[in-house]
Design a protein around this motif. Structure first.
Motif, PDB file in Angstrom:
ATOM      1  N   LEU A 167       0.834  -1.207   0.000  1.00  0.00           N
ATOM      2  CA  LEU A 167       0.000   0.000   0.000  1.00  0.00           C
ATOM      3  C   LEU A 167       0.866   1.253   0.000  1.00  0.00           C
ATOM      4  CD1 LEU A 167      -2.855   1.174   0.174  1.00  0.00           C
ATOM      5  CD2 LEU A 167      -2.681   1.013   2.664  1.00  0.00           C
ATOM      6  N   VAL A 168       1.993   1.194   0.712  1.00  0.00           N
ATOM      7  CA  VAL A 168       2.909   2.341   0.749  1.00  0.00           C
ATOM      8  C   VAL A 168       3.494   2.611  -0.641  1.00  0.00           C
ATOM      9  CG1 VAL A 168       5.075   3.208   1.722  1.00  0.00           C
ATOM     10  CG2 VAL A 168       3.431   2.026   3.195  1.00  0.00           C
ATOM     11  N   ILE A 169       3.707   1.544  -1.423  1.00  0.00           N
ATOM     12  CA  ILE A 169       4.201   1.724  -2.795  1.00  0.00           C
ATOM     13  C   ILE A 169       3.220   2.582  -3.604  1.00  0.00           C
ATOM     14  CG2 ILE A 169       4.691   0.554  -4.977  1.00  0.00           C
ATOM     15  CD1 ILE A 169       5.709  -1.829  -3.358  1.00  0.00           C
ATOM     16  N   VAL A 170       1.936   2.245  -3.512  1.00  0.00           N
ATOM     17  CA  VAL A 170       0.920   3.022  -4.227  1.00  0.00           C
ATOM     18  C   VAL A 170       0.894   4.455  -3.709  1.00  0.00           C
ATOM     19  CG1 VAL A 170      -1.507   3.167  -4.885  1.00  0.00           C
ATOM     20  CG2 VAL A 170      -0.453   0.937  -4.562  1.00  0.00           C
ATOM     21  N   LEU A 171       0.998   4.606  -2.393  1.00  0.00           N
ATOM     22  CA  LEU A 171       1.013   5.949  -1.799  1.00  0.00           C
ATOM     23  C   LEU A 171       2.143   6.791  -2.373  1.00  0.00           C
ATOM     24  CD1 LEU A 171       0.283   5.178   1.961  1.00  0.00           C
ATOM     25  CD2 LEU A 171      -1.015   6.765   0.530  1.00  0.00           C
ATOM     26  N   MET A 172       3.343   6.210  -2.485  1.00  0.00           N
ATOM     27  CA  MET A 172       4.487   6.963  -2.993  1.00  0.00           C
ATOM     28  C   MET A 172       4.297   7.333  -4.464  1.00  0.00           C
ATOM     29  SD  MET A 172       6.560   7.464  -0.490  1.00  0.00           S
ATOM     30  CE  MET A 172       5.059   7.685   0.444  1.00  0.00           C
ATOM     31  N   ILE A 173       3.787   6.386  -5.257  1.00  0.00           N
ATOM     32  CA  ILE A 173       3.571   6.662  -6.689  1.00  0.00           C
ATOM     33  C   ILE A 173       2.558   7.794  -6.876  1.00  0.00           C
ATOM     34  CG2 ILE A 173       2.639   5.724  -8.844  1.00  0.00           C
ATOM     35  CD1 ILE A 173       3.765   2.982  -7.970  1.00  0.00           C
ATOM     36  N   GLU A 174       1.440   7.678  -6.164  1.00  0.00           N
ATOM     37  CA  GLU A 174       0.383   8.678  -6.342  1.00  0.00           C
ATOM     38  C   GLU A 174       0.737  10.009  -5.678  1.00  0.00           C
ATOM     39  OE1 GLU A 174      -1.632   8.410  -8.488  1.00  0.00           O
ATOM     40  OE2 GLU A 174      -2.050   6.295  -8.792  1.00  0.00           O
ATOM     41  N   TRP A 175       1.481   9.971  -4.591  1.00  0.00           N
ATOM     42  CA  TRP A 175       1.925  11.215  -3.961  1.00  0.00           C
ATOM     43  C   TRP A 175       2.799  12.009  -4.945  1.00  0.00           C
ATOM     44  CZ3 TRP A 175       3.422  11.483   1.894  1.00  0.00           C
ATOM     45  CH2 TRP A 175       3.596  12.814   2.261  1.00  0.00           C
ATOM     46  N   TRP A 176       3.727  11.309  -5.594  1.00  0.00           N
ATOM     47  CA  TRP A 176       4.618  11.967  -6.549  1.00  0.00           C
ATOM     48  C   TRP A 176       3.819  12.586  -7.696  1.00  0.00           C
ATOM     49  CZ3 TRP A 176       9.178  13.999  -7.061  1.00  0.00           C
ATOM     50  CH2 TRP A 176       9.748  14.182  -8.320  1.00  0.00           C
ATOM     51  N   ALA A 177       2.866  11.824  -8.222  1.00  0.00           N
ATOM     52  CA  ALA A 177       2.051  12.340  -9.331  1.00  0.00           C
ATOM     53  C   ALA A 177       1.195  13.513  -8.885  1.00  0.00           C
ATOM     54  CB  ALA A 177       1.168  11.210  -9.881  1.00  0.00           C
ATOM     55  N   ASP A 178       0.609  13.415  -7.696  1.00  0.00           N
ATOM     56  CA  ASP A 178      -0.245  14.485  -7.192  1.00  0.00           C
ATOM     57  C   ASP A 178       0.564  15.754  -6.933  1.00  0.00           C
ATOM     58  OD1 ASP A 178      -3.023  15.131  -5.974  1.00  0.00           O
ATOM     59  OD2 ASP A 178      -1.638  15.726  -4.376  1.00  0.00           O
ATOM     60  N   ALA A 179       1.737  15.616  -6.332  1.00  0.00           N
ATOM     61  CA  ALA A 179       2.567  16.779  -6.011  1.00  0.00           C
ATOM     62  C   ALA A 179       3.038  17.492  -7.271  1.00  0.00           C
ATOM     63  CB  ALA A 179       3.769  16.357  -5.163  1.00  0.00           C
ATOM     64  N   ARG A 180       3.228  16.744  -8.363  1.00  0.00           N
ATOM     65  CA  ARG A 180       3.668  17.335  -9.631  1.00  0.00           C
ATOM     66  C   ARG A 180       2.502  17.855 -10.456  1.00  0.00           C
ATOM     67  NH1 ARG A 180       5.328  13.199 -12.614  1.00  0.00           N
ATOM     68  NH2 ARG A 180       6.333  14.509 -14.181  1.00  0.00           N
ATOM     69  N   ALA A 181       1.278  17.733  -9.931  1.00  0.00           N
ATOM     70  CA  ALA A 181       0.059  18.186 -10.615  1.00  0.00           C
ATOM     71  C   ALA A 181      -0.173  17.454 -11.925  1.00  0.00           C
ATOM     72  CB  ALA A 181       0.104  19.699 -10.849  1.00  0.00           C
ATOM     73  N   SER A 182       0.296  16.197 -11.997  1.00  0.00           N
ATOM     74  CA  SER A 182       0.058  15.392 -13.200  1.00  0.00           C
ATOM     75  C   SER A 182      -1.121  14.440 -13.011  1.00  0.00           C
ATOM     76  CB  SER A 182       1.312  14.592 -13.567  1.00  0.00           C
ATOM     77  OG  SER A 182       1.671  13.694 -12.535  1.00  0.00           O
ATOM     78  N   ALA A 183      -1.693  14.418 -11.821  1.00  0.00           N
ATOM     79  CA  ALA A 183      -2.866  13.593 -11.544  1.00  0.00           C
ATOM     80  C   ALA A 183      -3.554  14.143 -10.303  1.00  0.00           C
ATOM     81  CB  ALA A 183      -2.472  12.136 -11.327  1.00  0.00           C
ATOM     82  N   MET A 184      -4.869  13.887 -10.209  1.00  0.00           N
ATOM     83  CA  MET A 184      -5.638  14.308  -9.038  1.00  0.00           C
ATOM     84  C   MET A 184      -6.245  13.086  -8.356  1.00  0.00           C
ATOM     85  SD  MET A 184      -7.739  17.789 -10.014  1.00  0.00           S
ATOM     86  CE  MET A 184      -8.313  17.321 -11.655  1.00  0.00           C
ATOM     87  N   LEU A 185      -6.228  13.095  -7.036  1.00  0.00           N
ATOM     88  CA  LEU A 185      -6.853  12.015  -6.283  1.00  0.00           C
ATOM     89  C   LEU A 185      -8.355  11.951  -6.512  1.00  0.00           C
ATOM     90  CD1 LEU A 185      -5.130  12.279  -2.791  1.00  0.00           C
ATOM     91  CD2 LEU A 185      -5.097  10.295  -4.293  1.00  0.00           C
ATOM     92  N   GLY A 186      -8.981  13.113  -6.646  1.00  0.00           N
ATOM     93  CA  GLY A 186     -10.427  13.178  -6.710  1.00  0.00           C
ATOM     94  C   GLY A 186     -11.042  12.858  -5.356  1.00  0.00           C
ATOM     95  N   ASP A 187     -12.353  12.939  -5.272  1.00  0.00           N
ATOM     96  CA  ASP A 187     -13.032  12.549  -4.039  1.00  0.00           C
ATOM     97  C   ASP A 187     -12.829  11.066  -3.764  1.00  0.00           C
ATOM     98  OD1 ASP A 187     -13.887  15.128  -4.063  1.00  0.00           O
ATOM     99  OD2 ASP A 187     -15.994  14.683  -3.718  1.00  0.00           O
ATOM    100  N   THR A 188     -12.654  10.278  -4.828  1.00  0.00           N
ATOM    101  CA  THR A 188     -12.360   8.857  -4.659  1.00  0.00           C
ATOM    102  C   THR A 188     -11.166   8.665  -3.739  1.00  0.00           C
ATOM    103  OG1 THR A 188     -13.092   8.494  -6.941  1.00  0.00           O
ATOM    104  CG2 THR A 188     -11.894   6.700  -5.870  1.00  0.00           C
ATOM    105  N   GLY A 189     -10.081   9.375  -4.031  1.00  0.00           N
ATOM    106  CA  GLY A 189      -8.856   9.210  -3.259  1.00  0.00           C
ATOM    107  C   GLY A 189      -8.848   9.931  -1.936  1.00  0.00           C
ATOM    108  N   SER A 190      -9.336  11.177  -1.923  1.00  0.00           N
ATOM    109  CA  SER A 190      -9.278  11.939  -0.668  1.00  0.00           C
ATOM    110  C   SER A 190     -10.175  11.324   0.397  1.00  0.00           C
ATOM    111  CB  SER A 190      -9.648  13.401  -0.916  1.00  0.00           C
ATOM    112  OG  SER A 190     -10.952  13.517  -1.444  1.00  0.00           O
ATOM    113  N   ASN A 191     -11.370  10.874   0.008  1.00  0.00           N
ATOM    114  CA  ASN A 191     -12.246  10.231   0.986  1.00  0.00           C
ATOM    115  C   ASN A 191     -11.688   8.890   1.442  1.00  0.00           C
ATOM    116  OD1 ASN A 191     -14.991  11.710   1.434  1.00  0.00           O
ATOM    117  ND2 ASN A 191     -14.536  11.968  -0.723  1.00  0.00           N
ATOM    118  N   LEU A 192     -11.135   8.137   0.505  1.00  0.00           N
ATOM    119  CA  LEU A 192     -10.554   6.838   0.857  1.00  0.00           C
ATOM    120  C   LEU A 192      -9.373   7.006   1.808  1.00  0.00           C
ATOM    121  CD1 LEU A 192      -9.838   3.884  -1.509  1.00  0.00           C
ATOM    122  CD2 LEU A 192      -8.013   4.762  -0.078  1.00  0.00           C
ATOM    123  N   LEU A 193      -8.449   7.893   1.474  1.00  0.00           N
ATOM    124  CA  LEU A 193      -7.267   8.075   2.325  1.00  0.00           C
ATOM    125  C   LEU A 193      -7.636   8.662   3.680  1.00  0.00           C
ATOM    126  CD1 LEU A 193      -4.529   9.362  -0.157  1.00  0.00           C
ATOM    127  CD2 LEU A 193      -4.766   7.087   0.854  1.00  0.00           C
TER     128      LEU A 193
END
Length: 249
Positions: A167-193
């Motif tokens: 799970l931490v692997i996914v967190l690191m991948i998506e954190w990097w993408a989110d911080a670079r503004a190349s992807a958004m978590l959406g409500d799907t991700g923010s509510n889940l996390l």
């Protein structure tokens, strides 16, 4: 099971990038660039390998409904309740009541015959989910909020999380993408996390610690009904300094 989770952890972010356009979940970010807008989908399958964390999946599904069909002109507890009572139910109201039901049910399993503990634990989970939703307006903010919420549980019960490295692997991948503004978590991700952090907290902290968190999170959520958190961050010098280091601005 852990090996399966590890494979999913590597494949799910890629699969999510392919799925978002098919679901019309590509939206302009704050820079007006179209990017995948519900990469919280990446967490659903890896989390399925951890049954004690399944309530977070339910919060993610509720968030996905909001990403797909939500009305962005309505916001806040008051806005969604007002629409509901005027005969115009929103996906935000679905999250409010559906998330509350999931949190209460899960807390009931954790603390049977302890109504106070159930109410407090449900409050931690539901308010954590909404707090990350409030923060997810700029790159990196939601992940930073998740880290702050997870930290007390990590300090109190570090061994509880030793099997969560996929799970931490996914967190690191998506954190990097989110911080670079190349992807958004959406409500799907923010509510889940947010719900995931809440689950970690109620599994780790004593009742008094959970009660303190409920008070703090409730105060933040009520303040956000009247104030713009982004405006507060911009006007507060140390918050502004910190915010600029969380991701692209």
């Amino acid at each position: 099971m852990i090996a399966i989770a590890a494979v999913l952890a590597l494949l799910c972010p890629l699969f999510t990038r392919m799925l978002c356009p098919e679901l019309t979940l590509v939206r302009p970010n704050f820079q007006k660039k179209p990017i995948p807008a519900a990469t919280g989908l990446s967490f659903l399958l890896p989390l399925a390998c951890y049954p004690p964390l399944w309530p977070a999946i339910a919060f993610g599904v509720l968030g996905l409904a909001d990403d797909l069909w939500g009305d962005r002109t309505v916001g806040g507890f008051r806005g969604h309740l007002k629409s509901l009572f005027s005969g115009k139910p929103t996906t935000g109201a679905l999250k409010l009541f559906g998330g509350g039901a999931v949190a209460l049910t899960y807390a009931g399993f954790l603390f049977p015959h302890k109504p106070l503990a159930v109410a407090v634990a449900a409050g931690v989970i539901a308010l954590s989910a909404n707090t990350l939703n409030l923060l997810d307006l700029r790159p990196g903010r939601a992940f930073f909020g998740f880290s702050l919420l997870w930290l007390p549980a990590l300090i109190v019960a570090p061994l509880t999380f030793t099997d969560l490295w996929p799970l931490v692997i996914v967190l690191m991948i998506e954190w990097w993408a989110d911080a670079r503004a190349s992807a958004m978590l959406g409500d799907t991700g923010s509510n889940l996390l947010g719900a995931l952090a809440g689950i970690f907290l109620v599994q780790s902290l004593p009742l008094i610690g959970q009660a303190v968190l409920v008070v703090l999170l409730l105060a933040l959520n009520l303040a956000a009904e009247r104030l713009s958190l982004s405006a507060v961050i911009e006007k507060t010098r140390w918050l502004h300094w910190l915010d600029r280091r969380l991701g692209v601005r």
